[in-house]
Design an enzyme around this catalytic site. Structure first.
Site, short mmCIF file in Angstrom:
data_model
loop_
_atom_site.label_atom_id
_atom_site.label_comp_id
_atom_site.label_asym_id
_atom_site.label_seq_id
_atom_site.Cartn_x
_atom_site.Cartn_y
_atom_site.Cartn_z
N HIS A 303 -6.82 3.27 4.26
CA HIS A 303 -8.02 3.78 4.92
C HIS A 303 -8.96 2.63 5.20
O HIS A 303 -9.04 1.70 4.40
CB HIS A 303 -8.73 4.82 4.02
CG HIS A 303 -9.64 5.71 4.78
ND1 HIS A 303 -10.92 5.33 5.10
CD2 HIS A 303 -9.44 6.93 5.33
CE1 HIS A 303 -11.47 6.31 5.80
NE2 HIS A 303 -10.60 7.28 5.97
N ASP A 360 -4.75 12.77 4.60
CA ASP A 360 -3.62 13.33 5.33
C ASP A 360 -2.34 13.39 4.51
O ASP A 360 -1.38 14.02 4.92
CB ASP A 360 -3.36 12.49 6.60
CG ASP A 360 -4.45 12.71 7.63
OD1 ASP A 360 -4.88 13.87 7.76
OD2 ASP A 360 -4.88 11.74 8.27
N1 CMC Z 1 1.52 1.26 5.35
C1 CMC Z 1 1.83 -0.05 5.20
N2 CMC Z 1 0.94 -1.05 5.32
C2 CMC Z 1 -0.32 -0.71 5.60
C3 CMC Z 1 -0.72 0.63 5.76
C4 CMC Z 1 0.26 1.64 5.62
N3 CMC Z 1 -0.06 2.93 5.76
N4 CMC Z 1 -2.04 0.67 6.06
C5 CMC Z 1 -2.47 -0.59 6.08
N5 CMC Z 1 -1.43 -1.44 5.78
C6 CMC Z 1 -1.49 -2.90 5.65
C7 CMC Z 1 -1.60 -3.59 6.99
O1 CMC Z 1 -0.31 -3.91 7.50
C8 CMC Z 1 -2.41 -4.81 6.64
O2 CMC Z 1 -1.55 -5.71 5.98
P1 CMC Z 1 -1.75 -7.33 6.16
O3 CMC Z 1 -3.09 -7.61 5.52
O4 CMC Z 1 -0.60 -7.93 5.46
O5 CMC Z 1 -1.77 -7.59 7.63
C9 CMC Z 1 -3.39 -4.30 5.59
O6 CMC Z 1 -2.72 -3.20 4.97
C10 CMC Z 1 -4.74 -3.84 6.17
O7 CMC Z 1 -4.48 -2.88 7.19
P2 CMC Z 1 -5.36 -2.70 8.50
O8 CMC Z 1 -4.48 -2.21 9.59
O9 CMC Z 1 -6.17 -3.95 8.74
O10 CMC Z 1 -6.34 -1.57 8.03
P3 CMC Z 1 -7.26 -0.70 8.98
O11 CMC Z 1 -8.50 -0.44 8.22
O12 CMC Z 1 -7.40 -1.31 10.33
O13 CMC Z 1 -6.41 0.65 9.17
C11 CMC Z 1 -5.51 2.80 8.81
C12 CMC Z 1 -6.66 1.82 8.47
C13 CMC Z 1 -5.85 4.15 8.20
C14 CMC Z 1 -5.42 2.95 10.34
C15 CMC Z 1 -4.20 2.25 8.23
O14 CMC Z 1 -4.28 2.16 6.83
C16 CMC Z 1 -2.98 3.09 8.64
O15 CMC Z 1 -2.42 2.88 9.72
N6 CMC Z 1 -2.56 4.09 7.80
C17 CMC Z 1 -1.49 4.99 8.17
C18 CMC Z 1 -2.02 6.07 9.09
C19 CMC Z 1 -2.87 7.09 8.37
O16 CMC Z 1 -2.51 7.57 7.29
N7 CMC Z 1 -4.00 7.45 8.99
C20 CMC Z 1 -4.92 8.46 8.45
C21 CMC Z 1 -6.22 7.86 8.00
S1 CMC Z 1 -7.17 9.01 6.98
C22 CMC Z 1 -7.64 10.26 8.07
C23 CMC Z 1 -8.65 9.80 9.04
O17 CMC Z 1 -9.79 9.53 8.65
O18 CMC Z 1 -8.30 9.73 10.20
#
Ligand code: CMC
Length: 421
Positions: A303, A360
């Site tokens: 998140h 989720d």
């Molecule tokens: N699985 C594997 N790796 C992950 C995941 C995941 N679900 N989420 C983040 N990471 C890794 C990402 O690859 C990155 O690694 P590195 O530092 O080595 O490059 C690190 O963690 C930070 O990730 P980020 O993409 O910079 O984080 P963000 O804040 O931009 O993204 C997120 C947040 C929710 C989009 C992401 O965690 C994700 O894609 N999760 C899966 C989709 C999901 O469950 N979404 C629902 C969110 S909760 C409901 C809502 O509010 O919408």
């Protein structure tokens, strides 16, 4: 403590005030930055940008705290109803019993759709996903009802939308499975009426299980607001142009559909189904999620704001176990989900990145146990998020500091060139 921040650029020093919220959150007010220095800030994904002041929802992502108007989410989930939470978010206070009764009666009276809306649904392709149908049907409502301007108009428009969204959602679903539309029933509560419109048919009524109806109500409460997330910021941004309330909400529904946002609940179930089909071992998924060269993510994990357990996920995990045991069913998917969570909580990749289950992760398992079809999961999220979007839209309209949303960019394209003709 110093209430300003100094910026040295070239041979000059500029000072910018630090503003502070009621929970001691601090921000640098850079409103004059560009005019004074010619600089803009660069913050892809707005991870460090406060786009507004808001008194609606407070989140402390490090401590796993979520409060609506000051009330902790677990208290609201345990002791309140979704319609009470709608009032709380929109008006700022929990309604006294009489006001809540009046509001409930109002919402109940407005559940029917204009008969011409039937033609709208009939024009959609059969088998269409209910999310785009819901988004466009809410946008179509703007053609039936003028833009609300006065406080009274806004109140009526809000009641109408809260009342009609379950009908729109259920009709989007009925259309997707080719069944006749079922009209709302005024003797039912909000969640029960939704279940009735989704599952009853002209040939057979649907017996509403109070356990299921209460679980839906709790799910709606847990999704009701989450401050400036992607869909809410979309609602504010669209609304900042003075666009119609329903057009702004429709844009929010579209933003919510993405798999990185509300669409993740559907993806979680698809992922758990795939793990089950492979015999329950999640190793392949975990390896792909951790592989830098693979774009797979473990859906329902991570998140932008929570860097500890999402408080909604812990409530949902408990609710999930409770619902499944009270319904007397078993859930292979819940077992897989809990096993997956256990593995990730011990895995360095997830620990070092502070990736925990989000809202989720367990919501999809509950929806599945309650018999909600997978395509409807994100629609359920949208129904829950509606009062939050509305509250944020109204707050944005009333805020004297609101300007039309218009970020800057760092241009990286071709410099001036000319046609050689
Ligand atoms: N699985 C594997 N790796 C992950 C995941 C995941 N679900 N989420 C983040 N990471 C890794 C990402 O690859 C990155 O690694 P590195 O530092 O080595 O490059 C690190 O963690 C930070 O990730 P980020 O993409 O910079 O984080 P963000 O804040 O931009 O993204 C997120 C947040 C929710 C989009 C992401 O965690 C994700 O894609 N999760 C899966 C989709 C999901 O469950 N979404 C629902 C969110 S909760 C409901 C809502 O509010 O919408």
């Amino acid at each position: 403590m110093n209430k300003s921040v100094e910026l040295r650029y070239g041979d000059k020093t500029y000072s910018y005030p630090v503003i502070e919220g009621s929970e001691a959150e601090k921000a640098i007010d850079i409103g004059k930055l560009r005019a004074q220095t010619g600089l803009v800030t660069f913050d892809p994904g707005y991870g460090n940008t406060g786009s507004c002041k808001s008194a609606i929802t407070f989140i402390d992502g490090e401590k796993g705290i979520l409060r609506y108007r000051g009330y902790p989410i677990d208290e609201l989930a345990e002791k309140s109803s979704f319609l009470e939470v709608c009032q709380l978010l929109i008006t700022g206070e929990l309604p006294p019993p009489k006001a809540l009764d009046a509001f409930r009666a109002d919402v109940t009276r407005h559940t029917m759709l204009h008969e011409d809306m039937k033609k709208f649904f009939e024009a959609m392709p059969k088998g269409a996903h209910p999310m785009p149908v819901l988004a466009s049907s809410v946008s179509a409502l703007a053609a039936f009802y003028e833009q609300p301007e006065t406080d009274d108009d806004i109140r009526t428009a809000v009641v109408r939308l809260l009342a009609k969204m379950p009908t729109l959602a259920a009709w989007a679903y009925k259309h997707s499975i080719g069944q006749p539309f079922i009209y709302p029933r005024n003797d039912l509560d909000y969640a029960s009426n939704l279940l009735h419109m989704m599952y009853a048919t002209p040939c057979e009524s649907y017996r509403i299980d109070p356990v299921v109806a209460r679980a839906i109500d709790v799910l709606l409460i847990l999704h009701a607001d989450h401050e400036q997330n992607c869909s809410t910021s979309t609602v504010r941004l669209v609304g900042s142009s003075r666009a119609h309330l329903y057009a702004s909400i429709s844009a929010g529904i579209s933003a919510l559909w993405g798999p990185l946002h509300g669409g993740a609940n559907q993806e979680v179930i698809e992922m758990l189904d795939a793990i089950a089909a492979e015999g329950g071992g999640a190793e392949r998924f975990l390896a792909r999620a951790k592989d830098k060269n693979d774009t797979t993510r473990l859906m329902g994990f991570g998140h932008r704001v929570y860097k500890s357990y999402d408080p909604r996920a812990s409530i949902l995990k408990r609710t999930c176990k409770d619902v499944i045991s009270r319904l007397g069913t078993s859930s292979e998917l819940l077992d897989i989900a809990m096993k997956l969570e256990e593995i990730t909580l011990k895995d360095d990749y997830f620990i070092s990145r502070k990736l925990y289950p989000n809202v989720d992760f367990y919501s999809g398992v509950i929806y599945k146990a309650l018999g909600i079809p997978t395509d409807m999961f994100t629609v359920m999220f949208a129904l829950g998020r509606l009062p939050g979007w509305i509250a944020q839209w109204i707050e944005m309209r009333q805020d004297k500091e609101t300007r039309i949303g218009r970020p800057r960019q760092i241009y990286t394209g071709a410099t001036e060139r000319h046609l050689r003709r």
